[in-house]
Design an enzyme around this catalytic site. Structure first.
Site, short mmCIF file in Angstrom:
data_model
loop_
_atom_site.label_atom_id
_atom_site.label_comp_id
_atom_site.label_asym_id
_atom_site.label_seq_id
_atom_site.Cartn_x
_atom_site.Cartn_y
_atom_site.Cartn_z
N CYS A 1 -2.99 0.53 9.92
CA CYS A 1 -4.01 -0.38 9.06
C CYS A 1 -5.08 -0.94 10.44
O CYS A 1 -6.21 -1.42 9.97
CB CYS A 1 -3.59 -1.54 8.47
SG CYS A 1 -2.48 -2.42 9.36
N HIS B 1 0.77 -1.04 -0.26
CA HIS B 1 -0.07 0.04 0.25
C HIS B 1 1.00 1.10 0.11
O HIS B 1 2.14 1.28 0.30
CB HIS B 1 -0.74 0.04 1.36
CG HIS B 1 -2.04 -1.14 1.30
ND1 HIS B 1 -2.26 -1.46 2.35
CD2 HIS B 1 -3.08 -1.31 0.37
CE1 HIS B 1 -3.20 -2.50 2.21
NE2 HIS B 1 -3.81 -2.25 0.94
C1 CIR Z 1 -4.11 -7.71 3.14
O1 CIR Z 1 -3.38 -8.38 2.27
O2 CIR Z 1 -5.25 -7.23 2.92
C2 CIR Z 1 -3.86 -7.85 4.47
N1 CIR Z 1 -3.34 -8.99 4.91
C3 CIR Z 1 -2.89 -6.61 5.17
C4 CIR Z 1 -3.70 -5.39 5.18
C5 CIR Z 1 -2.87 -4.36 5.67
N2 CIR Z 1 -3.57 -3.20 5.52
C6 CIR Z 1 -3.06 -2.05 5.77
O3 CIR Z 1 -1.88 -2.02 5.77
N3 CIR Z 1 -3.71 -0.85 5.53
#
Ligand code: CIR
Length: 255
Positions: A247, A160
């Site tokens: 997140c 991201h």
């Molecule tokens: C994903 O791949 O969607 C999750 N395993 C990790 C998401 C992390 N989100 C973020 O950093 N905003």
């Protein structure tokens, strides 16, 4: 009042989405304990924490940031890029609806909140494997009446935009120059991560304090040199699921 919406770690977290990481065992109990410490850190910096129940069927649902962008005037409910994460939308929309008017990103637009960095009235949106130009255009249409400018920024090499860059003071960003150009953020001072800590650019700024992982001592020293107050948290297990500190919460001021 400052609210932080969080969600307890799903017992299915081991089945999380992974893009740039190899799957390694996640200690669920430790993940729960670390998440509880993270919620404590949010409370310490002044948030009232609204901790939603775990979603046993939704492995990545602890990462609530990806499902909404909460602004002072409204909240945008995203259409997350991974299909497994789309069922996370309903409960986040329900949790936010008492606080904000909601707008919904529609197909073929897709965007993860982790790709959205707001600095003042500008929303930078990472064009990544999870977020696309259609979503940028929809967001611009929704938010133009409130005076926001929405800009797409190419993201390569990490999940991201906010894996690569976050804000750490009103006029300073923390970034990994291997993944993003400082010139994309005009007018901002820049602290770079220590090259041995590529994932160290994700910090959660609340007030004048950052919630920051214990795992990156060298970058931490760079932040300390700039006198940036820090609340340190160990999020090693969530990191194995490709998550970090921004997140796991949606932080906003209630009206
Ligand atoms: C994903 O791949 O969607 C999750 N395993 C990790 C998401 C992390 N989100 C973020 O950093 N905003």
């Amino acid at each position: 009042m400052l609210i932080a919406i969080t969600r307890k770690v799903s017992p299915a977290i081991q089945q999380c989405e992974l893009t740039h990481l190899k799957r390694t065992p996640i200690d669920f109990e430790l993940a729960e304990q670390q998440h509880a410490q993270y919620e404590k850190a949010l409370a310490t910096v002044g948030c009232t924490v609204n901790s939603l129940n775990a979603e046993p069927e939704l492995p990545d649902s602890v990462f609530v940031e990806d499902i909404a962008i909460v602004l002072d005037e409204c909240a945008l409910i995203t259409r997350p890029g991974a299909d497994s994460r789309k069922p996370e939308i309903e409960s986040i929309a329900n949790a936010l609806s008492p606080h904000r008017e909601l707008m919904f990103v529609q197909a073929p637009g897709m965007v993860d909140g982790g790709d959205v960095l707001r600095i003042g009235k500008t929303l930078y949106v990472g064009l990544s494997s999870r977020s696309n130009q259609e979503a940028v255009e929809q967001m611009q249409q929704f938010l133009r009446p409130y005076g926001y400018v929405v800009k797409g920024v190419k993201v390569d090499g990490c999940l991201h935009l906010k894996t690569a860059v976050t804000q750490v003071t009103p006029d300073t960003i923390l970034l990994n120059p291997a993944w993003i150009n400082a010139t994309d953020f005009p007018g901002m001072n820049c602290i770079t991560v220590d090259p041995s800590e590529p994932n160290a650019a994700n910090a959660l700024l609340i007030g004048d304090t950052i919630i920051y992982p214990t795992a990156y001592p060298k970058t931490q020293a760079r932040l300390a040199e700039q006198n940036i107050p820090m609340q340190l948290v160990d999020v090693s297990e969530l990191t194995k699921a490709e998550g970090a500190v921004t997140c796991c919460s949606l932080v906003f001021v209630t009206k």
